[in-house]
Structure formats: structure tokens, C-alpha cells
Design a protein around this motif. Structure first.
Motif, short mmCIF file in Angstrom:
data_model
loop_
_atom_site.label_atom_id
_atom_site.label_comp_id
_atom_site.label_asym_id
_atom_site.label_seq_id
_atom_site.Cartn_x
_atom_site.Cartn_y
_atom_site.Cartn_z
N VAL A 284 28.41 29.49 -81.11
CA VAL A 284 27.43 28.44 -81.38
C VAL A 284 26.38 29.06 -82.29
O VAL A 284 25.88 30.16 -82.02
N SER A 285 26.05 28.39 -83.40
CA SER A 285 25.10 28.96 -84.35
C SER A 285 24.22 27.86 -84.93
O SER A 285 24.50 26.66 -84.79
N VAL A 286 23.14 28.29 -85.60
CA VAL A 286 22.18 27.38 -86.20
C VAL A 286 22.06 27.71 -87.68
O VAL A 286 21.90 28.88 -88.07
N ASP A 287 22.16 26.68 -88.52
CA ASP A 287 21.98 26.82 -89.96
C ASP A 287 21.05 25.71 -90.41
O ASP A 287 21.48 24.58 -90.67
N GLY A 288 19.75 26.00 -90.48
CA GLY A 288 18.77 24.97 -90.80
C GLY A 288 18.76 23.90 -89.73
O GLY A 288 18.55 24.18 -88.55
N LYS A 289 19.00 22.67 -90.13
CA LYS A 289 19.06 21.56 -89.19
C LYS A 289 20.44 21.43 -88.53
O LYS A 289 20.64 20.56 -87.69
N ARG A 290 21.36 22.27 -88.93
CA ARG A 290 22.74 22.12 -88.45
C ARG A 290 22.97 23.01 -87.22
O ARG A 290 22.66 24.20 -87.24
N LEU A 291 23.52 22.43 -86.19
CA LEU A 291 23.99 23.16 -85.03
C LEU A 291 25.51 23.20 -85.13
O LEU A 291 26.16 22.14 -85.17
N LEU A 292 26.07 24.39 -85.19
CA LEU A 292 27.48 24.55 -85.53
C LEU A 292 28.27 25.10 -84.36
O LEU A 292 27.77 25.94 -83.60
N LEU A 293 29.50 24.67 -84.24
CA LEU A 293 30.45 25.20 -83.27
C LEU A 293 31.55 25.90 -84.05
O LEU A 293 32.19 25.30 -84.91
N LYS A 432 16.08 32.56 -72.90
CA LYS A 432 16.45 33.33 -74.09
C LYS A 432 16.73 34.78 -73.74
O LYS A 432 17.62 35.41 -74.34
N GLN A 433 15.99 35.34 -72.77
CA GLN A 433 16.26 36.70 -72.35
C GLN A 433 17.59 36.79 -71.59
O GLN A 433 18.34 37.75 -71.73
N ALA A 434 17.88 35.78 -70.78
CA ALA A 434 19.11 35.78 -70.00
C ALA A 434 20.33 35.51 -70.85
O ALA A 434 21.44 35.96 -70.52
N ASP A 435 20.15 34.76 -71.95
CA ASP A 435 21.29 34.38 -72.79
C ASP A 435 20.82 34.20 -74.23
O ASP A 435 20.21 33.18 -74.57
N GLY A 436 21.11 35.17 -75.06
CA GLY A 436 20.75 35.07 -76.47
C GLY A 436 21.81 34.43 -77.32
O GLY A 436 21.66 34.36 -78.55
N THR A 437 22.88 33.92 -76.73
CA THR A 437 24.02 33.41 -77.50
C THR A 437 24.02 31.90 -77.64
O THR A 437 24.82 31.37 -78.42
N ARG A 438 23.18 31.20 -76.89
CA ARG A 438 23.19 29.74 -76.93
C ARG A 438 21.81 29.22 -77.31
O ARG A 438 20.78 29.83 -76.99
N PRO A 439 21.75 28.04 -77.95
CA PRO A 439 20.45 27.42 -78.22
C PRO A 439 19.81 26.93 -76.93
O PRO A 439 20.50 26.52 -75.99
#
Length: 602
Positions: A284-293, A432-439
Motif C-alpha cells: 500500500v503506497s501514497v502518491d500525492g492524492k493517490r492511494l495505491l495497491l 504509526k509506530q506500531a505499523d509503518g506500512t499502512r496509511p
């Protein structure tokens, strides 16, 4: 009598040996919470209940829906004789809200929080082949701040508050683990960029010469194995690099799961502890306004799922009911859900993992409205503790693609820092500390208090598609719709270009029987948003128009329609409370599965 809910409750961390304790327990209501003084811990109890169903539910055999300040449970079991040389753990999936547990008269656990699991180590209290008497007291006051979700703090169901859940409402079970050293729950982190899985294997202790081992497998057999010493670190870490020709990405279109085996072996290579699990390779990633899978724009067609059942309340009557709810969502064209105001039982996430259903993990935070104007919501430190338990439990599930610790918190922004500000920041930062991989979204709708929240959203129940389009039209200019107070006062910090979605909309009030009554001017107690449609065709037309507004916005990464099913008097689901079809589901599916502008945008 068959054991209710007999399936293994923790599929992503499974041992072969276990004993399900669901079924008939002694039970007694303690309305004034004086049972400890009156000897309820020591004596037989006056009633019987079917666990894991709460006493307010029909399936429990009790069906008492008045306030229950405290309830007591009692059961005697025999520890299996073949559990020699093992430590016995007593697991509770969830007990609402403050639980104390005694085993053979010794207090073995206390836990606050109605949504998350806890475990009691029984130590030497009962050896294999011996009897074990368990006593549980659950307190559930309606006063003060408490994470309740949708449970009403007044007697009757009304608006969007429902019958309460008190006491045990998920599976109770015993499990033997090795005495010397055992595996705690691993953390499985997919790393799609490198085609690998990062594993963290917490241990109960360290023993000389011991090693941890993890093996990944697919339908063709073992893929990769990794080992590390288990005598140096309390949480050894491993990396499983998946060869390119065996990489298969988890997605809604192909929810592929690898099998995982974790072991501790001694100096002679003999297994000491072994658990089975599974994992999905996705990102899962973020690119500007885009949330991507997986690096791609997958429009999130989410539905609000509250996880209530007419006869079980917050507990599904059967495991098949969990599967059915996901299948109903998929049939109507949704590809996921906000798991709303409740931490769902883990088997729901297991089925979401294997069916490719995207979910946002949420906390049942409603219940902190105890203050005064401008300082009206006062969640306490227990909110943070309970939420972190939920994140820890669900960290490794690939279907969970985001976290939502708070929902519809509302409070005017002013120049004083309030308890809501502090707890919102604490829950966001702790997540965020418990999980840095998800929004992480700091609060769904209403009061965004954290400027750096990963995702921004709003709730809007405008029923006219044309007006709804006007309200939602500002996102392209970085001026999206924001929830404000009734007087227009600001609740949230400014929007800062994050991925944005309308995370509650629709809620169309539709019930054919109620509509017929309304046509005859017969009043009913049902409700939904806006003026209810006169026909099923009008419902579908409005649904198509509202969803179409958001599907046509190239900057909108998704939406969440309210809701999957009716819940008691709330008749705004796409299905009835009994899961029956309200309208032709194929029409709803067709409305949603047309191309979304977000998926076609560059």
C-alpha cells in the motif's frame, strides 16, 4: 449438543492442540456489582448461558436486554491428559468490558476493553488430567467514558445505537505451549519492492542452542526457508526472499496466500514449538492524492459493515455467516469494507484475506461524550491501550489496508489543547509506530486534529446526486468538502493534499414494507437518510447517481457507502437485517463496476 462456533479462532497463528470451551456455562446477572461480596466467585451460579453469545442475545439462551452492571460465568473443565510438560494458556477472544478471571480460586487475568483478546497463563494451577474451575466476572457500566461502539447507553434501541453486548462474546479456549520457550505471535510484513517477507518472531524467552526457522510454501511446495539463532534476541528477525518465478501478488483479483510455518528447534534440531500461518505479498503506497495497491490505482468501492446479527448481536451465529457477509458485499459490487465501530473477530479477516476483500480496521470509539461544549469528548488512556491491542492482533492480515482509530469525533477547534486533541494525536502516532506500512486516518469524518494524517475524508449524506456533485466538486482545487459544526465552526485542521475519499455517504432509507406503510400514513420506527424512495427502482436510481458522482472524480481514491445491511431500526442497508435481498443486487453491482476515473487517471 454441538459446540457453538467450533472453528479455530486464530487462523493466522495456529497450533494443532487446543480445546474449545464454548458451550454451556453457569451464569448469573449481578445488577449492582456486589457479587464478589456476596460470594459469587465461590458458589455455583443460578442460570445457564451458551458461550460465546452475550446474555442480551437470543442465541445465549438469556435474552436480557436491560442494563447489566456485572455478570458472572463459571465452568469446570478437565485439562487434557496428553498435555504433559506444557504451559496451559486460557484465551478469550473478547469480553465486554472489564474482565477478571479466576482459575481454581486464583486470579489469573484482568483486562479492560470489550473488543480485543487477552490471555491468562495458568502456570501450575491445573496439571494435565486435573479439573480446572474457571470463573469470569465482566463489568459493563453505562457511565463514564468507555469504548462502546454502537451500544446504547439508554435502554431502548434508537437512531444508530443498538442493543448492548455484555460479557463473553467471542470464543474461549485452552492451548498448551512449551514450558521452556515458545513462540509469541509473529509479525509478518510483506515487502513487494524486494519480493520478500520480513518476519519478527517474538519469543517467551531464550534458550542456549535454540534456533527459529520459517518456511514459506505455495501450491508447488516449499519456496524458501530461513533460520536464525533464538538465544540472543527476544524477537529474532528473518527475511524470506521469494524467487521471481514463485512471486504471486495478493490483490482483490487474485487473493493468493502463501502458507507459512514457524518453528523453534533445539540444539539437536528437534522441534520445540511449531505454529502454522499464511501471508499475502502486497503493498500500500501514497502518491500525492493517490492511494495505491501494489503500485496501481485500485478504486476502493467500500461498504460500511457494522457486523451485527439479529440473533447474535455482535457475534456471528456461525462462521459461514462471516463468509456470507463478505460474499454479499462482493455480489453488490463492493471490493471491501470499513469495519465500523467494532473490532471484528479475527476469522472475518481470515475470510477477507482469502477472498480478496479490502478492509479498513477501525475501533469502536463511541462512548466518550462526557464533557461540556468545546471539550465535549474525552477519550482516556484506555482507548490508546485497547486500540494498540487491535493493531497488534491484526497487523499481519493482507486484507487490512488502512487503520482508522477514531470515527466522527467532533469538537470545535480553539486555542486550548483538549483531551480529544491529546488522545487523537496519541492514537495516530501510536498506530504509526506500531505499523509503518499502512496509511492511518486520524479520525474518519468530522474532527481531523492531526495535520500529518495520511488520509483525509468527510461524511456527507446529501441525497440529491446533483447537489452531492456540487458539494464534492472542490477536490481538484484542493478545497474538498470538510465536515463542520452545525453553526459552521471549524472542527478540523486544514486539508493538505492527502489522498481523499468520502468515507460515508448514501444511507438511503429503503424498506419495501415500511414504504408501503408510509404510503398508507402508518408510522413506523425505521429511519435512514433523506426522503425514502417510493419504489425499488427509485432506490437504484439514487444509488447509481450518488456512487456515480464519486466514480467520476479522478482525484477520489474511493468511497464507503452506508451500509451493507439494515441494523434494527436503521433501514438504510443494501440488504435487510436478515441478509435478504432488498432490490436486484445485480443492478447495484452494475452501477459500481463501471470504470472509475481514478483508475484511468495518469
Amino acid at each position: 449438543m454441538p459446540v457453538p462456533r467450533p472453528e479455530y479462532p486464530r487462523p493466522q497463528f495456529a497450533r494443532d492442540a487446543w480445546l474449545n470451551l464454548n458451550g454451556t456455562w453457569q451464569f448469573e446477572i449481578d445488577r449492582s456489582d456486589t457479587g464478589l461480596e456476596r460470594g459469587l466467585r465461590e458458589r455455583e451460579l443460578s442460570d445457564r448461558i451458551t458461550v460465546p453469545f452475550c446474555p442480551e442475545s437470543e442465541l445465549s439462551g438469556i435474552g436480557e436486554t436491560d442494563f447489566l452492571e456485572a455478570v458472572w460465568y463459571r465452568r469446570t473443565v478437565t485439562v487434557p491428559a496428553d498435555w504433559a510438560d506444557a504451559r496451559v494458556l486460557l484465551h478469550f477472544g473478547a469480553v465486554d468490558h472489564d474482565a477478571t478471571v479466576w482459575a481454581n480460586g486464583t486470579e489469573v487475568a484482568r483486562h479492560r476493553g470489550g473488543f480485543t483478546p487477552f490471555t491468562a497463563d495458568l502456570g501450575d494451577i491445573a496439571a494435565p488430567g486435573e479439573e480446572l474451575t474457571l470463573v469470569v466476572r465482566a463489568r459493563d457500566t453505562r457511565h463514564g467514558p468507555q469504548a462502546r461502539g454502537k451500544q446504547a447507553t439508554w435502554f431502548a434501541n434508537s437512531h444508530c445505537h443498538y442493543t448492548r453486548t455484555t460479557g463473553i462474546w467471542q470464543t474461549v479456549w485452552l492451548e498448551p505451549v512449551p514450558r521452556a520457550v515458545a513462540l509469541r505471535r509473529p509479525r509478518i510484513t510483506p515487502d513487494l519492492a524486494s519480493g520478500s517477507f520480513h518476519l519478527e518472531l517474538p519469543l517467551t524467552g531464550n534458550a542456549p542452542g535454540h534456533r527459529v526457522r520459517a518456511t514459506l510454501a505455495d501450491e508447488r511446495g516449499a519456496v524458501v526457508t530461513a533460520e536464525a539463532r533464538a538465544d540472543l534476541d527476544l524477537a529474532p528477525r528473518l527475511v524470506l526472499a521469494v524467487p521471481a518465478d514463485r512471486q504471486r501478488v495478493w490483490s482483490p483479483a487474485d487473493p493468493h496466500l502463501y502458507d507459512l510455518t514457524f518453528e523453534i528447534v533445539d540444539a539437536d534440531g528437534v522441534p520445540v514449538d511449531r505454529v502454522t500461518s499464511y501471508a499475502g505479498l502486497r503493498s500500500v503506497s501514497v502518491d500525492g492524492k493517490r492511494l495505491l495497491l501494489n503500485g496501481e490505482p485500485v478504486f476502493q468501492r467500500l461498504v460500511l459493515d457494522q457486523g451485527y446479527y439479529p440473533d447474535g448481536l455482535m457475534t456471528a451465529p456461525n462462521d459461514a455467516d462471516l463468509v456470507r457477509d463478505i460474499e454479499l458485499g462482493l455480489a453488490a459490487g463492493f471490493n471491501g469494507a470499513r469495519l465500523h465501530q467494532k473490532v471484528f473477530e479475527e476469522r472475518f479477516l481470515y475470510h477477507a484475506d482469502r477472498l480478496g476483500y479490502l478492509v479498513w480496521g477501525e475501533f469502536g470509539d463511541w462512548g466518550c461524550e462526557v464533557g461540556v461544549r468545546d471539550d465535549n469528548q474525552r477519550p482516556d488512556a484506555s482507548y490508546v491501550a485497547q486500540w494498540l491491542e487491535a493493531v497488534e492482533r491484526d497487523y499481519s492480515h493482507p486484507s487490512v489496508i488502512g487503520w482508522c482509530p477514531l470515527n466522527e469525533t467532533y469538537q470545535n477547534l480553539h486555542d486550548r489543547i483538549t483531551q480529544l486533541d491529546d488522545v487523537t494525536h496519541a492514537m495516530f502516532r501510536a498506530t504509526k509506530q506500531a505499523d509503518g506500512t499502512r496509511p492511518v486516518i486520524d479520525a474518519s469524518g468530522y474532527a481531523h486534529r492531526v495535520p500529518e494524517t495520511d488520509v483525509y475524508d468527510s461524511h456527507c449524506y446529501e441525497q440529491d446526486p446533483a447537489e452531492f456533485a456540487k458539494i464534492m466538486s472542490g477536490l481538484a482545487e484542493n478545497e474538498p468538502y470538510l465536515n463542520t459544526g452545525p453553526d459552521g465552526r471549524v472542527w478540523s485542521v486544514p486539508y493538505n493534499g492527502q489522498p481523499y475519499f468520502c468515507s460515508e455517504f448514501g444511507g438511503i432509507w429503503w424498506d419495501a414494507a415500511a414504504a408501503a406503510e408510509a404510503a398508507g400514513n402508518v408510522l413506523d420506527d425505521s429511519w435512514g437518510y433523506g426522503e425514502r424512495p417510493r419504489t425499488a427502482e427509485e432506490f437504484v436510481e439514487r444509488f447509481t447517481g450518488l456512487t456515480g458522482v464519486l466514480l467520476d472524480d479522478p482525484d477520489m481514491f474511493g468511497y464507503c457507502y452506508t451500509q451493507l445491511t439494515d441494523v434494527f431500526q436503521e433501514r438504510n442497508g443494501v440488504y435487510r437485517f436478515d441478509r435478504g435481498e432488498k432490490v436486484d443486487t445485480a443492478l447495484l453491482r452494475a452501477a459500481q463496476l463501471r470504470a472509475a476515473a481514478f483508475e484511468n487517471a495518469n
